[in-house]
Design an enzyme around this catalytic site. Structure first.
Site, PDB file in Angstrom:
ATOM      1  N   GLU A  28       2.574   5.807   6.000  1.00  0.00           N
ATOM      2  CA  GLU A  28       2.282   4.384   5.887  1.00  0.00           C
ATOM      3  C   GLU A  28       3.263   3.609   6.775  1.00  0.00           C
ATOM      4  O   GLU A  28       4.475   3.715   6.627  1.00  0.00           O
ATOM      5  CB  GLU A  28       2.478   3.994   4.399  1.00  0.00           C
ATOM      6  CG  GLU A  28       2.633   2.539   4.155  1.00  0.00           C
ATOM      7  CD  GLU A  28       3.157   2.259   2.732  1.00  0.00           C
ATOM      8  OE1 GLU A  28       3.374   3.179   1.937  1.00  0.00           O
ATOM      9  OE2 GLU A  28       3.357   1.067   2.442  1.00  0.00           O
TER      10      GLU A  28
ATOM     11  N   ASP B 225       5.351   4.738   0.479  1.00  0.00           N
ATOM     12  CA  ASP B 225       6.485   4.249  -0.296  1.00  0.00           C
ATOM     13  C   ASP B 225       6.240   4.472  -1.787  1.00  0.00           C
ATOM     14  O   ASP B 225       5.096   4.442  -2.240  1.00  0.00           O
ATOM     15  CB  ASP B 225       6.661   2.730  -0.083  1.00  0.00           C
ATOM     16  CG  ASP B 225       7.094   2.415   1.340  1.00  0.00           C
ATOM     17  OD1 ASP B 225       7.566   3.340   2.032  1.00  0.00           O
ATOM     18  OD2 ASP B 225       6.951   1.238   1.752  1.00  0.00           O
TER      19      ASP B 225
ATOM     20  N   ASP C  33       6.242   2.607  -4.230  1.00  0.00           N
ATOM     21  CA  ASP C  33       6.056   1.338  -4.929  1.00  0.00           C
ATOM     22  C   ASP C  33       4.569   1.068  -5.111  1.00  0.00           C
ATOM     23  O   ASP C  33       3.737   1.916  -4.781  1.00  0.00           O
ATOM     24  CB  ASP C  33       6.750   0.185  -4.175  1.00  0.00           C
ATOM     25  CG  ASP C  33       6.169  -0.002  -2.781  1.00  0.00           C
ATOM     26  OD1 ASP C  33       5.149   0.655  -2.459  1.00  0.00           O
ATOM     27  OD2 ASP C  33       6.722  -0.798  -1.995  1.00  0.00           O
TER      28      ASP C  33
ATOM     29  N   ASP D 268       2.458  -0.921  -3.636  1.00  0.00           N
ATOM     30  CA  ASP D 268       1.678  -0.923  -2.392  1.00  0.00           C
ATOM     31  C   ASP D 268       1.451   0.501  -1.898  1.00  0.00           C
ATOM     32  O   ASP D 268       0.351   0.856  -1.466  1.00  0.00           O
ATOM     33  CB  ASP D 268       2.428  -1.703  -1.304  1.00  0.00           C
ATOM     34  CG  ASP D 268       2.011  -3.163  -1.323  1.00  0.00           C
ATOM     35  OD1 ASP D 268       1.070  -3.482  -2.060  1.00  0.00           O
ATOM     36  OD2 ASP D 268       2.646  -3.963  -0.596  1.00  0.00           O
TER      37      ASP D 268
END
Ligand code: 0R9
Length: 644
Positions: free
Chosen positions: A432, A505, A507, A509
């Site tokens: 990403e 990541d 998180d 997102d």
């Protein structure tokens, strides 16, 4: 062979053979139940439940109760006729003992009719008995209560009459404890049993199935009871989708001694969710019944469209795929002697099923469309749009192919490929963001690790047709890099990397992007998941530095453990990673990419639960908000380490 407990029974040659049969099961359990992992363990329950379902299909049982006991033994109770207790003359022992001690006895001794047993591992109660530490059976029949116990397949004592029961009371109760020396782990998963029992209840109209968990701290129960049968199954599968019309079509009939039931309804998605069953056994590879269904659908809709001038003379016929866009359907056939083919024996081979399904669906669907012209037009409008999109997608794909021919291997520009040419040694990291992509390119082992950075969020394929998908740069890059093609072009032998690793990541997102990528792979290249090529990288959540020494922790628990080992004091420098971008290439290599040290989570999918997987992707990525909110509320308790 016969131990002390068995001395009351006189064993003849037949019985000795019996015990040898069960010993063979214990020696090679995988041959009988597929595996000794969780899958095999749960299979034992299905074997016993399926015998009770057979009794329901014969019309004598209305309720089944399955209990997970505190010691992970399982009790299954049915209210059928009770297994017969009279002596079986061929074997010289009561019929019930034959059922539990003679390999493959169920079908032979059970009389005719449609049997659930006989599918992939439809091996019967004796296999469950052989693989159990102990098993006991209780029968209520003709006012009497009988009991018998077995240990590792060996009869402990002759069938005992231990009491009485009401004259109108009858049924069978089986309790077994899987043998811990055979199975990797004897812990039952409530949700796995729940999914399968729900499916069984949908497929057996009117049958009430209850699952009860009595383990401490896990107490719960659920009852499934569907008077609408597979019609309700379609309603359930479509519940997170927007139906195109309110009616769920239902066709049934009997032909060539094949009992056919079909239910279907279109939704506004672009995916096909068609599931087929034979004698309640899922056939993920389809077979003759599915071929019959598809033929009938394609023929009937094209006939209707031509007759009603919805297609011009010059128009091409709609393909089956056009008509099945957004279709949810269940095809369930009951057949006396099912033949299963294919490598995994999950494909129906009986040719009479093709004709039966084809003629019943053609006839009843033609009538339905004539009676419901609005629905017919709605479906055909969608199919015609699908045809146009398919045509546009074909042009886009041809263009890509032509480009490839002109320019040689036109791999995506952003791909940093590896030098190794043997795919079995290669892996690709889908990363990403450009910045993490840059670090990964520096960090990687160039020989075997390729990096494909993706910018931002990829297209949500759950809400897009093929033509838009072919138009999306990020998706095109993945398709070209993997090498396999998609959909009907898919060819696993062309896969360029053994491992496809999604690195995002840790998180919210990142989780969203990983889900978008998994949705794409699941919808267009499911084999990659089924064959275990897809992985999620697990970057660390924390870095702990103390006196120039560094530790990485991948979870809160791990951080706690490290802290308790190194001591909790003011010299500790703890960094919470917010994203991959915060790591320099060396750290990224050490923590997330070095095959010796990294943690990879393999994405797997149980084919037996395919309809649930389909539903989950649609719930997470589809249009309807309410089912998604419910899903998130239900599952929030399982989420860890998301930096919200
Ligand atoms: C709790 C799990 N239930 C069972 O395993 C179960 C098997 C079974 C059964 C019959 C009825 N209920 C059952 N529950 C049955 C009864 C009769 C005829 N066929 C089947 C009858 O009363 O005439 N059986 C399955 C196989 C056999 N019984 C047997 F006949 F081979 F013994």
């Amino acid at each position: 062979m016969a131990d002390k407990k068995n001395k009351e029974i006189e064993y003849g040659a037949d019985q000795i053979q019996i015990l040898e049969g069960l010993e063979a099961v214990r020696k090679r359990p995988g041959m009988y139940i597929g595996s000794t992992s969780a899958r095999g363990l749960h299979h034992l329950v299905y074997e016993i439940v399926d015998n009770a379902v057979d009794e329901a299909l014969a019309g004598f049982c209305t309720e089944i109760e399955v209990t997970i006991n505190p010691d992970n033994s399982i009790t299954v109770i049915d209210n059928g006729r009770g297994i017969p207790v009279g002596i079986n003359h061929k074997a010289g022992i009561p019929a019930v003992e034959v059922v539990f001690t003679i390999l493959h006895a169920g079908g032979k001794f059970g009389g005719g009719g449609y049997k659930v047993s006989g599918g992939l591992h439809g091996v019967g109660a004796s296999v469950v008995n052989a693989l159990s530490d102990w098993l006991s059976v209780e029968i209520r029949r003709e006012g009497k209560l009988y009991e018998q116990r077995y240990e590792r397949g060996h009869t402990c004592y002759p069938l005992k009459e231990i009491g009485t029961c009401g004259e109108d009371e009858s049924g069978t109760k089986v309790t077994f404890k899987p043998d811990a020396t055979i199975f990797e782990e004897v812990i039952y998963d409530y949700d796995t049993l729940k999914t399968r029992l729900r499916e069984t209840a949908f497929l057996t109209k009117g049958l009430k199935i209850t699952l009860i968990d009595t383990r401490e701290g896990m107490e719960q129960e659920i009852t499934f009871h569907y008077e609408g049968g597979i019609k309700e199954f379609v309603e359930y599968l479509n519940r997170s989708k927007e139906a195109l019309y309110p009616t769920i079509m239902y066709f049934e009939g009997k032909k060539n001694n094949v009992l056919v039931e079909v239910s279907m309804q279109h939704n506004d998605s672009y995916n096909e969710s068609v599931y087929s069953f034979v004698n309640n056994i899922n056939t993920p590879e389809g077979g003759t019944h599915l071929v019959g269904f598809r033929n009938a659908l394609t023929k009937t809709f094209n006939d209707y469209a031509r007759t009603n001038k919805l297609l011009k003379d010059s128009d091409q016929n709609l393909t089956g795929e056009d008509i099945r866009e957004g279709l949810t359907a269940i095809i369930s056939v009951k057949i006396e002697d099912p033949q299963f083919e294919g490598q995994t024996k999950q494909k129906l081979g009986n040719s009479e099923a093709r004709g039966a399904v084809d003629s019943i669906v053609s006839e009843q669907l033609t009538y339905f469309l004539e009676q419901n012209p609005d629905i017919a037009h709605t479906i055909l409008d969608k199919s015609i749009l699908a045809q146009r999109a398919r045509e546009a997608a074909r042009k886009a794909r041809d263009l890509t192919r032509r480009k490839t021919a002109l320019e040689g291997t036109s791999l995506p520009g952003k791909l940093a490929d590896c030098s190794e040419k043997d795919p079995s040694k290669c892996e690709i990291y889908i990363v990403e963001g450009d910045s993490a992509g840059g670090s990964a390119k520096t960090a990687r082992s160039r020989a075997t690790q390729a990096i494909l950075p993706l910018r931002g969020k990829i297209l949500n394929v759950e809400k897009a047709r093929l033509d838009r998908i072919y138009d999306n740069a990020e998706i095109k890059a993945m398709i070209t890099a993997f090498g396999t093609g998609i959909h009907e072009d898919f060819d696993i032998t062309k896969l360029r990397y053994d491992k496809i690793i999604i690195m995002t990541d840790a998180d919210v997102d990142g989780a969203h992007i990983a889900t978008l990528m998994l949705t794409f792979i699941y919808r267009f290249m499911p084999e990659l998941i089924k064959q275990g090529h897809v992985y999620l990288a697990k970057p660390p959540l924390y870095k702990l530095e103390k006196n120039r020494q560094i530790w990485y922790a991948y979870s809160d628990e791990e951080l706690d453990k490290i802290l308790s080992e190194v001591g909790r004091d003011t010299n500790n420098k703890i960094q919470r990673y917010k994203g991959l971008g915060e790591m320099d290439p060396d750290q990224l290599w050490e923590t997330t990419m070095d095959p010796e040290r990294r943690i990879l989570l393999r994405v797997n999918m149980n084919e037996e639960e395919e309809s649930e997987v389909d539903l989950t992707f649609n719930t997470l990525m589809g249009d309807k908000v309410e089912p998604r909110r419910e899903f998130i509320e239900r599952n929030a308790k399982f989420v860890k380490n998301l930096d919200i």
